[in-house]
Design an enzyme around this catalytic site. Structure first.
Site, PDB file in Angstrom:
ATOM      1  N   ASN A   9      34.236  42.983  45.438  1.00  0.00           N
ATOM      2  CA  ASN A   9      35.091  42.896  44.245  1.00  0.00           C
ATOM      3  C   ASN A   9      34.212  43.103  43.011  1.00  0.00           C
ATOM      4  O   ASN A   9      33.356  42.275  42.702  1.00  0.00           O
ATOM      5  CB  ASN A   9      35.756  41.506  44.245  1.00  0.00           C
ATOM      6  CG  ASN A   9      36.602  41.244  43.011  1.00  0.00           C
ATOM      7  OD1 ASN A   9      36.378  41.810  41.943  1.00  0.00           O
ATOM      8  ND2 ASN A   9      37.586  40.369  43.160  1.00  0.00           N
ATOM      9  N   GLY A  11      34.760  42.885  39.871  1.00  0.00           N
ATOM     10  CA  GLY A  11      34.918  41.845  38.842  1.00  0.00           C
ATOM     11  C   GLY A  11      34.042  40.648  39.154  1.00  0.00           C
ATOM     12  O   GLY A  11      33.363  40.099  38.281  1.00  0.00           O
ATOM     13  N   ASP A  66      34.509  31.969  47.382  1.00  0.00           N
ATOM     14  CA  ASP A  66      35.924  32.105  47.697  1.00  0.00           C
ATOM     15  C   ASP A  66      36.643  31.286  46.636  1.00  0.00           C
ATOM     16  O   ASP A  66      36.274  30.129  46.369  1.00  0.00           O
ATOM     17  CB  ASP A  66      36.272  31.628  49.105  1.00  0.00           C
ATOM     18  CG  ASP A  66      37.600  32.256  49.534  1.00  0.00           C
ATOM     19  OD1 ASP A  66      37.709  33.488  49.533  1.00  0.00           O
ATOM     20  OD2 ASP A  66      38.542  31.509  49.850  1.00  0.00           O
ATOM     21  N   SER A  67      37.599  31.901  46.014  1.00  0.00           N
ATOM     22  CA  SER A  67      38.185  31.276  44.839  1.00  0.00           C
ATOM     23  C   SER A  67      39.654  31.603  44.764  1.00  0.00           C
ATOM     24  O   SER A  67      40.144  32.466  45.489  1.00  0.00           O
ATOM     25  CB  SER A  67      37.457  31.793  43.594  1.00  0.00           C
ATOM     26  OG  SER A  67      37.428  33.209  43.619  1.00  0.00           O
ATOM     27  N   PHE A 154      39.793  39.754  35.428  1.00  0.00           N
ATOM     28  CA  PHE A 154      40.496  40.381  36.550  1.00  0.00           C
ATOM     29  C   PHE A 154      41.511  39.375  37.087  1.00  0.00           C
ATOM     30  O   PHE A 154      41.644  38.268  36.565  1.00  0.00           O
ATOM     31  CB  PHE A 154      39.485  40.801  37.649  1.00  0.00           C
ATOM     32  CG  PHE A 154      38.795  39.651  38.331  1.00  0.00           C
ATOM     33  CD1 PHE A 154      37.701  39.025  37.758  1.00  0.00           C
ATOM     34  CD2 PHE A 154      39.260  39.164  39.563  1.00  0.00           C
ATOM     35  CE1 PHE A 154      37.075  37.952  38.384  1.00  0.00           C
ATOM     36  CE2 PHE A 154      38.638  38.093  40.198  1.00  0.00           C
ATOM     37  CZ  PHE A 154      37.541  37.482  39.599  1.00  0.00           C
ATOM     38  N   TYR A 156      44.289  36.933  37.945  1.00  0.00           N
ATOM     39  CA  TYR A 156      45.304  36.201  37.184  1.00  0.00           C
ATOM     40  C   TYR A 156      44.871  35.889  35.739  1.00  0.00           C
ATOM     41  O   TYR A 156      45.583  35.171  35.026  1.00  0.00           O
ATOM     42  CB  TYR A 156      45.638  34.880  37.886  1.00  0.00           C
ATOM     43  CG  TYR A 156      46.261  35.049  39.264  1.00  0.00           C
ATOM     44  CD1 TYR A 156      47.648  35.125  39.427  1.00  0.00           C
ATOM     45  CD2 TYR A 156      45.469  35.129  40.409  1.00  0.00           C
ATOM     46  CE1 TYR A 156      48.216  35.277  40.685  1.00  0.00           C
ATOM     47  CE2 TYR A 156      46.026  35.281  41.675  1.00  0.00           C
ATOM     48  CZ  TYR A 156      47.403  35.356  41.800  1.00  0.00           C
ATOM     49  OH  TYR A 156      47.959  35.510  43.048  1.00  0.00           O
ATOM     50  N   ASP A 157      43.712  36.384  35.307  1.00  0.00           N
ATOM     51  CA  ASP A 157      43.204  36.056  33.964  1.00  0.00           C
ATOM     52  C   ASP A 157      44.225  36.280  32.837  1.00  0.00           C
ATOM     53  O   ASP A 157      44.319  35.454  31.925  1.00  0.00           O
ATOM     54  CB  ASP A 157      41.915  36.837  33.658  1.00  0.00           C
ATOM     55  CG  ASP A 157      40.695  36.214  34.325  1.00  0.00           C
ATOM     56  OD1 ASP A 157      40.786  35.051  34.770  1.00  0.00           O
ATOM     57  OD2 ASP A 157      39.662  36.893  34.407  1.00  0.00           O
ATOM     58  N   LYS A 177      34.281  33.188  28.894  1.00  0.00           N
ATOM     59  CA  LYS A 177      34.847  32.895  30.219  1.00  0.00           C
ATOM     60  C   LYS A 177      33.799  32.210  31.095  1.00  0.00           C
ATOM     61  O   LYS A 177      34.079  31.201  31.739  1.00  0.00           O
ATOM     62  CB  LYS A 177      35.359  34.182  30.897  1.00  0.00           C
ATOM     63  CG  LYS A 177      35.886  33.889  32.305  1.00  0.00           C
ATOM     64  CD  LYS A 177      36.483  35.060  33.054  1.00  0.00           C
ATOM     65  CE  LYS A 177      36.898  34.610  34.473  1.00  0.00           C
ATOM     66  NZ  LYS A 177      37.406  35.662  35.329  1.00  0.00           N
ATOM     67  N   HIS A 182      35.603  28.409  36.549  1.00  0.00           N
ATOM     68  CA  HIS A 182      35.346  27.811  37.856  1.00  0.00           C
ATOM     69  C   HIS A 182      34.106  28.434  38.496  1.00  0.00           C
ATOM     70  O   HIS A 182      33.252  27.735  39.040  1.00  0.00           O
ATOM     71  CB  HIS A 182      36.581  28.011  38.747  1.00  0.00           C
ATOM     72  CG  HIS A 182      37.117  29.420  38.753  1.00  0.00           C
ATOM     73  ND1 HIS A 182      37.246  30.168  37.620  1.00  0.00           N
ATOM     74  CD2 HIS A 182      37.533  30.239  39.773  1.00  0.00           C
ATOM     75  CE1 HIS A 182      37.728  31.372  37.918  1.00  0.00           C
ATOM     76  NE2 HIS A 182      37.905  31.430  39.229  1.00  0.00           N
TER      77      HIS A 182
HETATM   78  P1  IMP Z   1      38.920  36.108  47.231  1.00  0.00           P
HETATM   79  O1  IMP Z   1      38.231  37.424  47.009  1.00  0.00           O
HETATM   80  O2  IMP Z   1      39.535  35.951  48.576  1.00  0.00           O
HETATM   81  O3  IMP Z   1      38.047  34.950  46.842  1.00  0.00           O
HETATM   82  O4  IMP Z   1      40.172  36.169  46.253  1.00  0.00           O
HETATM   83  C1  IMP Z   1      40.177  35.505  45.067  1.00  0.00           C
HETATM   84  C2  IMP Z   1      41.453  35.882  44.313  1.00  0.00           C
HETATM   85  O5  IMP Z   1      41.760  34.776  43.458  1.00  0.00           O
HETATM   86  C3  IMP Z   1      41.266  37.073  43.398  1.00  0.00           C
HETATM   87  O6  IMP Z   1      41.662  38.278  43.993  1.00  0.00           O
HETATM   88  C4  IMP Z   1      42.155  36.719  42.208  1.00  0.00           C
HETATM   89  O7  IMP Z   1      43.488  37.043  42.501  1.00  0.00           O
HETATM   90  C5  IMP Z   1      42.040  35.199  42.152  1.00  0.00           C
HETATM   91  N1  IMP Z   1      40.912  34.798  41.281  1.00  0.00           N
HETATM   92  C6  IMP Z   1      39.755  34.212  41.651  1.00  0.00           C
HETATM   93  N2  IMP Z   1      38.945  34.032  40.601  1.00  0.00           N
HETATM   94  C7  IMP Z   1      39.609  34.526  39.545  1.00  0.00           C
HETATM   95  C8  IMP Z   1      39.258  34.652  38.159  1.00  0.00           C
HETATM   96  O8  IMP Z   1      38.173  34.300  37.695  1.00  0.00           O
HETATM   97  N3  IMP Z   1      40.210  35.194  37.395  1.00  0.00           N
HETATM   98  C9  IMP Z   1      41.410  35.614  37.856  1.00  0.00           C
HETATM   99  N4  IMP Z   1      41.759  35.563  39.127  1.00  0.00           N
HETATM  100  C10 IMP Z   1      40.864  35.018  39.972  1.00  0.00           C
END
Ligand code: IMP
Length: 201
Positions: A9, A11, A66-67, A154, A156-157, A177, A182
């Site tokens: 990713n 972003g 993972d976020s 990126f 939901y920002d 930011k 987080h």
């Molecule tokens: P992961 O790649 O499985 O961890 O997916 C995390 C998803 O959570 C991302 O694709 C976003 O939709 C959302 N997300 C996580 N961190 C952020 C952030 O900093 N800003 C906006 N959306 C976020």
């Protein structure tokens, strides 16, 4: 110290670089994309699965995040489904020009007319090498805007207004930011832990 960032990713990669390099930790992207099934049932478990998979493939200490977003009115969703919330049958599927746009459309539809708009972003980060893992977490609370605003960041920002702010996360500068996010909190906590046990890596 050099760490491989276990993500494709762009972003996230950019944020890892901005946050870790000033702390003296250089970060490198993987030279090829690795498909890792996120089969865990929690952010921590998925971050662990990703960091371990990248370490095993590339042999470089790997840091994964993972976020996601947890919205009070529908907690624990979108949660671990944040990136593919639009595809989830629950609350109805949604389409858009991009997955991010479809996710936002769905979230705003689900919250339409609701006064309870509290939410939080959470991030779990794991550093893995040589059979050892370190982890840390970070969180930022806020609320979901009525409509998207801003072009930074990126995911939901554009609809997340951090506590104490009137602007959405996508209207903040990258530095603003990182200070409150987080991921910023989780990575700075991980760097502090790493200082105490760097020799193990
Ligand atoms: P992961 O790649 O499985 O961890 O997916 C995390 C998803 O959570 C991302 O694709 C976003 O939709 C959302 N997300 C996580 N961190 C952020 C952030 O900093 N800003 C906006 N959306 C976020």
């Amino acid at each position: 110290m050099k760490l491989l960032v276990a993500t494709s990713n762009p972003g996230k990669l950019e944020e890892f670089r901005r946050i870790l390099e000033p702390l003296g930790i250089s970060v490198v992207p993987p030279h090829k994309k690795l498909k890792v099934e996120e089969t865990g049932s929690s952010f921590l478990e998925n971050a662990y699965i990703k960091a371990k998979a990248y370490w095993e493939e590339f042999g470089i200490p790997s840091v994964a995040d993972d976020s996601g977003l947890i919205v009070d009115a529908i907690a624990p969703y979108p949660g671990v489904y944040s990136s593919r919330f639009h595809e989830l049958e629950l609350f109805g599927k949604e389409e858009g020009k991009s997955p991010d746009e479809a996710n936002i459309k769905k979230l705003l539809r689900v919250l339409r007319g609701k006064r309870e708009r509290g939410a939080r972003f959470v991030a779990f980060v794991v550093l893995y090498a040589n059979g050892k893992g370190l982890w840390a977490e970070g969180e930022v609370r806020g609320r979901i805007a009525e409509s998207p605003r801003g072009s930074g960041g990126f995911g939901y920002d554009p609809v997340f207004i951090p506590e104490g702010e009137t602007r959405t996360m996508a209207e903040l500068s990258p530095e603003e930011k990182d200070r409150i996010s987080h991921r910023g909190k989780a990575l700075r906590a991980l760097a502090r832990i790493l200082e105490r046990c760097e020799e193990a890596f």
